[in-house]
Design a protein around this motif. Structure first.
Motif, PDB file in Angstrom:
ATOM      1  N   ASP A  14       0.816  -1.208   0.000  1.00 41.44           N
ATOM      2  CA  ASP A  14       0.000   0.000   0.000  1.00 41.44           C
ATOM      3  C   ASP A  14       0.852   1.261   0.000  1.00 41.44           C
ATOM      4  O   ASP A  14       0.324   2.357   0.230  1.00 41.44           O
ATOM      5  CB  ASP A  14      -0.925   0.025   1.221  1.00 41.44           C
ATOM      6  N   ALA A  15       2.158   1.132  -0.240  1.00 35.46           N
ATOM      7  CA  ALA A  15       2.958   2.345  -0.436  1.00 35.46           C
ATOM      8  C   ALA A  15       2.372   3.141  -1.585  1.00 35.46           C
ATOM      9  O   ALA A  15       2.398   4.376  -1.601  1.00 35.46           O
ATOM     10  CB  ALA A  15       4.419   1.990  -0.716  1.00 35.46           C
ATOM     11  N   VAL A  16       1.837   2.412  -2.572  1.00 34.34           N
ATOM     12  CA  VAL A  16       1.048   3.006  -3.648  1.00 34.34           C
ATOM     13  C   VAL A  16      -0.239   2.185  -3.723  1.00 34.34           C
ATOM     14  O   VAL A  16      -0.228   1.046  -4.180  1.00 34.34           O
ATOM     15  CB  VAL A  16       1.791   2.977  -4.993  1.00 34.34           C
ATOM     16  N   THR A  17      -1.339   2.737  -3.241  1.00 29.51           N
ATOM     17  CA  THR A  17      -2.580   1.977  -3.193  1.00 29.51           C
ATOM     18  C   THR A  17      -3.070   1.621  -4.591  1.00 29.51           C
ATOM     19  O   THR A  17      -3.503   0.508  -4.855  1.00 29.51           O
ATOM     20  CB  THR A  17      -3.672   2.770  -2.447  1.00 29.51           C
ATOM     21  N   CYS A  18      -3.020   2.581  -5.508  1.00 28.05           N
ATOM     22  CA  CYS A  18      -3.341   2.319  -6.897  1.00 28.05           C
ATOM     23  C   CYS A  18      -2.617   3.352  -7.750  1.00 28.05           C
ATOM     24  O   CYS A  18      -2.136   4.366  -7.219  1.00 28.05           O
ATOM     25  CB  CYS A  18      -4.847   2.318  -7.143  1.00 28.05           C
ATOM     26  N   PRO A  19      -2.472   3.125  -9.059  1.00 24.27           N
ATOM     27  CA  PRO A  19      -1.632   3.995  -9.889  1.00 24.27           C
ATOM     28  C   PRO A  19      -2.007   5.467  -9.881  1.00 24.27           C
ATOM     29  O   PRO A  19      -1.180   6.317 -10.206  1.00 24.27           O
ATOM     30  CB  PRO A  19      -1.784   3.390 -11.282  1.00 24.27           C
ATOM     31  N   VAL A  20      -3.248   5.817  -9.510  1.00 27.53           N
ATOM     32  CA  VAL A  20      -3.626   7.224  -9.422  1.00 27.53           C
ATOM     33  C   VAL A  20      -2.653   7.977  -8.514  1.00 27.53           C
ATOM     34  O   VAL A  20      -2.298   9.126  -8.765  1.00 27.53           O
ATOM     35  CB  VAL A  20      -5.066   7.358  -8.890  1.00 27.53           C
ATOM     36  N   GLN A  21      -2.181   7.309  -7.454  1.00 27.11           N
ATOM     37  CA  GLN A  21      -1.279   7.973  -6.527  1.00 27.11           C
ATOM     38  C   GLN A  21       0.115   8.170  -7.105  1.00 27.11           C
ATOM     39  O   GLN A  21       0.871   8.999  -6.605  1.00 27.11           O
ATOM     40  CB  GLN A  21      -1.182   7.165  -5.234  1.00 27.11           C
ATOM     41  N   LEU A  22       0.471   7.402  -8.126  1.00 27.69           N
ATOM     42  CA  LEU A  22       1.754   7.627  -8.782  1.00 27.69           C
ATOM     43  C   LEU A  22       1.655   8.798  -9.742  1.00 27.69           C
ATOM     44  O   LEU A  22       2.532   9.664  -9.791  1.00 27.69           O
ATOM     45  CB  LEU A  22       2.196   6.362  -9.525  1.00 27.69           C
ATOM     46  N   ALA A  23       0.576   8.841 -10.508  1.00 30.39           N
ATOM     47  CA  ALA A  23       0.402   9.947 -11.436  1.00 30.39           C
ATOM     48  C   ALA A  23       0.120  11.254 -10.697  1.00 30.39           C
ATOM     49  O   ALA A  23       0.504  12.324 -11.159  1.00 30.39           O
ATOM     50  CB  ALA A  23      -0.742   9.628 -12.395  1.00 30.39           C
ATOM     51  N   GLU A  24      -0.541  11.150  -9.535  1.00 24.49           N
ATOM     52  CA  GLU A  24      -0.863  12.321  -8.728  1.00 24.49           C
ATOM     53  C   GLU A  24      -0.419  12.035  -7.296  1.00 24.49           C
ATOM     54  O   GLU A  24      -1.232  11.689  -6.438  1.00 24.49           O
ATOM     55  CB  GLU A  24      -2.363  12.600  -8.780  1.00 24.49           C
ATOM     56  N   PRO A  25       0.881  12.139  -7.007  1.00 23.56           N
ATOM     57  CA  PRO A  25       1.417  11.655  -5.736  1.00 23.56           C
ATOM     58  C   PRO A  25       0.888  12.370  -4.507  1.00 23.56           C
ATOM     59  O   PRO A  25       1.077  11.915  -3.386  1.00 23.56           O
ATOM     60  CB  PRO A  25       2.931  11.862  -5.891  1.00 23.56           C
ATOM     61  N   GLY A  26       0.192  13.501  -4.694  1.00 18.74           N
ATOM     62  CA  GLY A  26      -0.418  14.168  -3.557  1.00 18.74           C
ATOM     63  C   GLY A  26      -1.649  13.454  -3.052  1.00 18.74           C
ATOM     64  O   GLY A  26      -2.167  13.791  -1.983  1.00 18.74           O
ATOM     65  N   ARG A  27      -2.139  12.486  -3.809  1.00 20.32           N
ATOM     66  CA  ARG A  27      -3.324  11.737  -3.395  1.00 20.32           C
ATOM     67  C   ARG A  27      -2.954  10.786  -2.269  1.00 20.32           C
ATOM     68  O   ARG A  27      -2.260   9.798  -2.475  1.00 20.32           O
ATOM     69  CB  ARG A  27      -3.895  10.946  -4.568  1.00 20.32           C
ATOM     70  N   ARG A  28      -3.434  11.074  -1.093  1.00 16.35           N
ATOM     71  CA  ARG A  28      -3.115  10.233   0.051  1.00 16.35           C
ATOM     72  C   ARG A  28      -3.970   8.979   0.045  1.00 16.35           C
ATOM     73  O   ARG A  28      -4.867   8.818  -0.784  1.00 16.35           O
ATOM     74  CB  ARG A  28      -3.373  11.007   1.353  1.00 16.35           C
ATOM     75  N   SER A  29      -3.704   8.092   0.992  1.00 10.99           N
ATOM     76  CA  SER A  29      -4.570   6.956   1.277  1.00 10.99           C
ATOM     77  C   SER A  29      -5.158   7.166   2.658  1.00 10.99           C
ATOM     78  O   SER A  29      -4.500   7.722   3.545  1.00 10.99           O
ATOM     79  CB  SER A  29      -3.771   5.651   1.255  1.00 10.99           C
ATOM     80  N   MET A  30      -6.400   6.738   2.845  1.00  8.16           N
ATOM     81  CA  MET A  30      -7.044   6.922   4.146  1.00  8.16           C
ATOM     82  C   MET A  30      -6.262   6.238   5.267  1.00  8.16           C
ATOM     83  O   MET A  30      -6.387   6.628   6.426  1.00  8.16           O
ATOM     84  CB  MET A  30      -8.474   6.368   4.109  1.00  8.16           C
ATOM     85  N   GLY A  31      -5.416   5.252   4.921  1.00  2.00           N
ATOM     86  CA  GLY A  31      -4.668   4.534   5.944  1.00  2.00           C
ATOM     87  C   GLY A  31      -3.290   5.105   6.220  1.00  2.00           C
ATOM     88  O   GLY A  31      -2.575   4.568   7.071  1.00  2.00           O
ATOM     89  N   ASP A  32      -2.889   6.179   5.530  1.00  2.00           N
ATOM     90  CA  ASP A  32      -1.546   6.724   5.732  1.00  2.00           C
ATOM     91  C   ASP A  32      -1.387   7.226   7.164  1.00  2.00           C
ATOM     92  O   ASP A  32      -2.115   8.119   7.619  1.00  2.00           O
ATOM     93  CB  ASP A  32      -1.280   7.881   4.771  1.00  2.00           C
ATOM     94  N   VAL A  33      -0.407   6.660   7.864  1.00  2.00           N
ATOM     95  CA  VAL A  33      -0.118   7.103   9.225  1.00  2.00           C
ATOM     96  C   VAL A  33       0.573   8.461   9.206  1.00  2.00           C
ATOM     97  O   VAL A  33       0.294   9.327  10.029  1.00  2.00           O
ATOM     98  CB  VAL A  33       0.741   6.052   9.954  1.00  2.00           C
ATOM     99  N   ASP A  34       1.488   8.645   8.274  1.00  2.00           N
ATOM    100  CA  ASP A  34       2.228   9.902   8.126  1.00  2.00           C
ATOM    101  C   ASP A  34       2.071  10.329   6.667  1.00  2.00           C
ATOM    102  O   ASP A  34       2.815   9.887   5.793  1.00  2.00           O
ATOM    103  CB  ASP A  34       3.692   9.696   8.489  1.00  2.00           C
ATOM    104  N   ALA A  35       1.086  11.187   6.399  1.00  2.00           N
ATOM    105  CA  ALA A  35       0.740  11.527   5.017  1.00  2.00           C
ATOM    106  C   ALA A  35       1.894  12.223   4.297  1.00  2.00           C
ATOM    107  O   ALA A  35       2.136  11.968   3.113  1.00  2.00           O
ATOM    108  CB  ALA A  35      -0.503  12.407   5.003  1.00  2.00           C
ATOM    109  N   ALA A  36       2.617  13.098   4.988  1.00  2.00           N
ATOM    110  CA  ALA A  36       3.726  13.825   4.351  1.00  2.00           C
ATOM    111  C   ALA A  36       4.844  12.861   3.969  1.00  2.00           C
ATOM    112  O   ALA A  36       5.415  12.943   2.872  1.00  2.00           O
ATOM    113  CB  ALA A  36       4.246  14.912   5.278  1.00  2.00           C
ATOM    114  N   LEU A  37       5.173  11.934   4.869  1.00  2.00           N
ATOM    115  CA  LEU A  37       6.217  10.961   4.578  1.00  2.00           C
ATOM    116  C   LEU A  37       5.768  10.002   3.479  1.00  2.00           C
ATOM    117  O   LEU A  37       6.555   9.632   2.598  1.00  2.00           O
ATOM    118  CB  LEU A  37       6.574  10.179   5.851  1.00  2.00           C
ATOM    119  N   ALA A  38       4.504   9.603   3.499  1.00  2.00           N
ATOM    120  CA  ALA A  38       3.982   8.730   2.441  1.00  2.00           C
ATOM    121  C   ALA A  38       4.076   9.413   1.085  1.00  2.00           C
ATOM    122  O   ALA A  38       4.392   8.770   0.076  1.00  2.00           O
ATOM    123  CB  ALA A  38       2.533   8.347   2.751  1.00  2.00           C
ATOM    124  N   HIS A  39       3.817  10.708   1.052  1.00  2.00           N
ATOM    125  CA  HIS A  39       3.937  11.474  -0.193  1.00  2.00           C
ATOM    126  C   HIS A  39       5.376  11.442  -0.705  1.00  2.00           C
ATOM    127  O   HIS A  39       5.618  11.189  -1.897  1.00  2.00           O
ATOM    128  CB  HIS A  39       3.494  12.916   0.054  1.00  2.00           C
TER     129      HIS A  39
END
Length: 268
Positions: free
Chosen positions: A202-227
């Motif tokens: 889930d480092a990348v939940t789905c490819p949308v987050q790669l094309a738009e890396p600002g898209r967080r996941s609801m499960g991100d513990v640290d959204a800035a670090l996940a970005h």
């Protein structure tokens, strides 16, 4: 999927129903019609992967188990299909020699233990996970009671090996920490014949987050670090011979970042 001489198979334990809120509250209506259906739901697999190499059978992530859990905003986790999927691949549960859990959210650990907290298969030598408290879970679903029991019972034994640093599971199969979604979150890299496939968890939940890396996941513990982690993975997935697939990629097939770095494309 073939990575050099190594065989990697995707198998779904069931379905995750996600909404726009899963990726951040600012996803506009009508965006990504390839992902969201007419009811504004994204039907994503609860993906697991089987890596067969050198006489070892490595299971990456263990699904939700025979559970159905409701999540906020009419989202859902419904599992139970992993044993059927393994049989379809000709893999018995006893054939599995190693299990690597990218993290401890409910949809990645469900089949680790049976109802009594015993390991799900006698053939499993180790369950590896990031350095997260085994009795807690945040994000996607609540950890089932029998899974909590299993983690407590087997903590500190050879059955469970917490990963506090990068580790080699078997030659050519490596777990590397990419924190953000959870404190450790080690995706698994499979390398053979000059090719590398990254099982992204889930480092990348789905490819949308790669094309738009600002898209967080609801499960991100640290959204800035996940970005920041997703940005780093975007660069890696643009390297020659490197591809990747997430646990919830709409199509459980590998993709890559185009050489220009401008977009994500399916590789299979």
């Amino acid at each position: 999927m073939r990575v050099g001489t190594v065989r990697v198979d995707a198998v779904a334990d069931g379905t995750s129903v996600a909404r726009r809120s899963c990726f951040g509250g600012d996803v506009p209506p009508g965006a990504h019609p390839e992902l969201f259906d007419r009811d504004d739901a994204a039907w994503l697999p609860i993906g697991c992967f089987v890596v067969r190499t050198g006489g070892r059978v490595v299971l990456v992530d263990a699904g939700t188990g025979p559970e159905a859990q409701s999540l906020p905003d009419r989202m859902l986790l419904a599992g139970g299909q992993l044993p059927t999927g393994l049989r379809a691949l000709g893999v018995r549960q006893d054939d599995v020699t190693d299990v690597v859990c990218t993290h401890l959210h409910a949809d990645h650990v469900g089949w680790l233990f049976g109802p009594d907290g015993e390991p799900g298969s006698p053939g499993r030598r180790s369950g590896s996970a990031p350095p997260t408290a085994p009795t807690s879970s945040t994000g996607r679903g609540e950890m089932a009671r029998h899974v909590r029991t299993g983690f407590r019972r087997w903590a500190g034994t050879a059955r469970l090996r917490p990963l506090a640093e990068d580790a080699t599971v078997t030659p050519g199969v490596d777990a590397r920490l990419t924190p953000g979604h959870t404190p450790g979150h080690p995706p698994v890299s499979v390398t053979s014949g000059g090719e590398r496939l990254v099982l992204l968890g889930d480092a990348v939940t789905c490819p949308v987050q790669l094309a738009e890396p600002g898209r967080r996941s609801m499960g991100d513990v640290d959204a800035a670090l996940a970005h920041r982690t997703r940005r780093r993975l975007w660069r890696e997935l643009g390297e020659e011979g490197t591809s990747g697939v997430g646990a919830h990629s709409p199509q459980p097939a590998r993709g890559r970042v185009t050489r220009s770095g401008g977009r994500w494309e399916q590789a299979d």
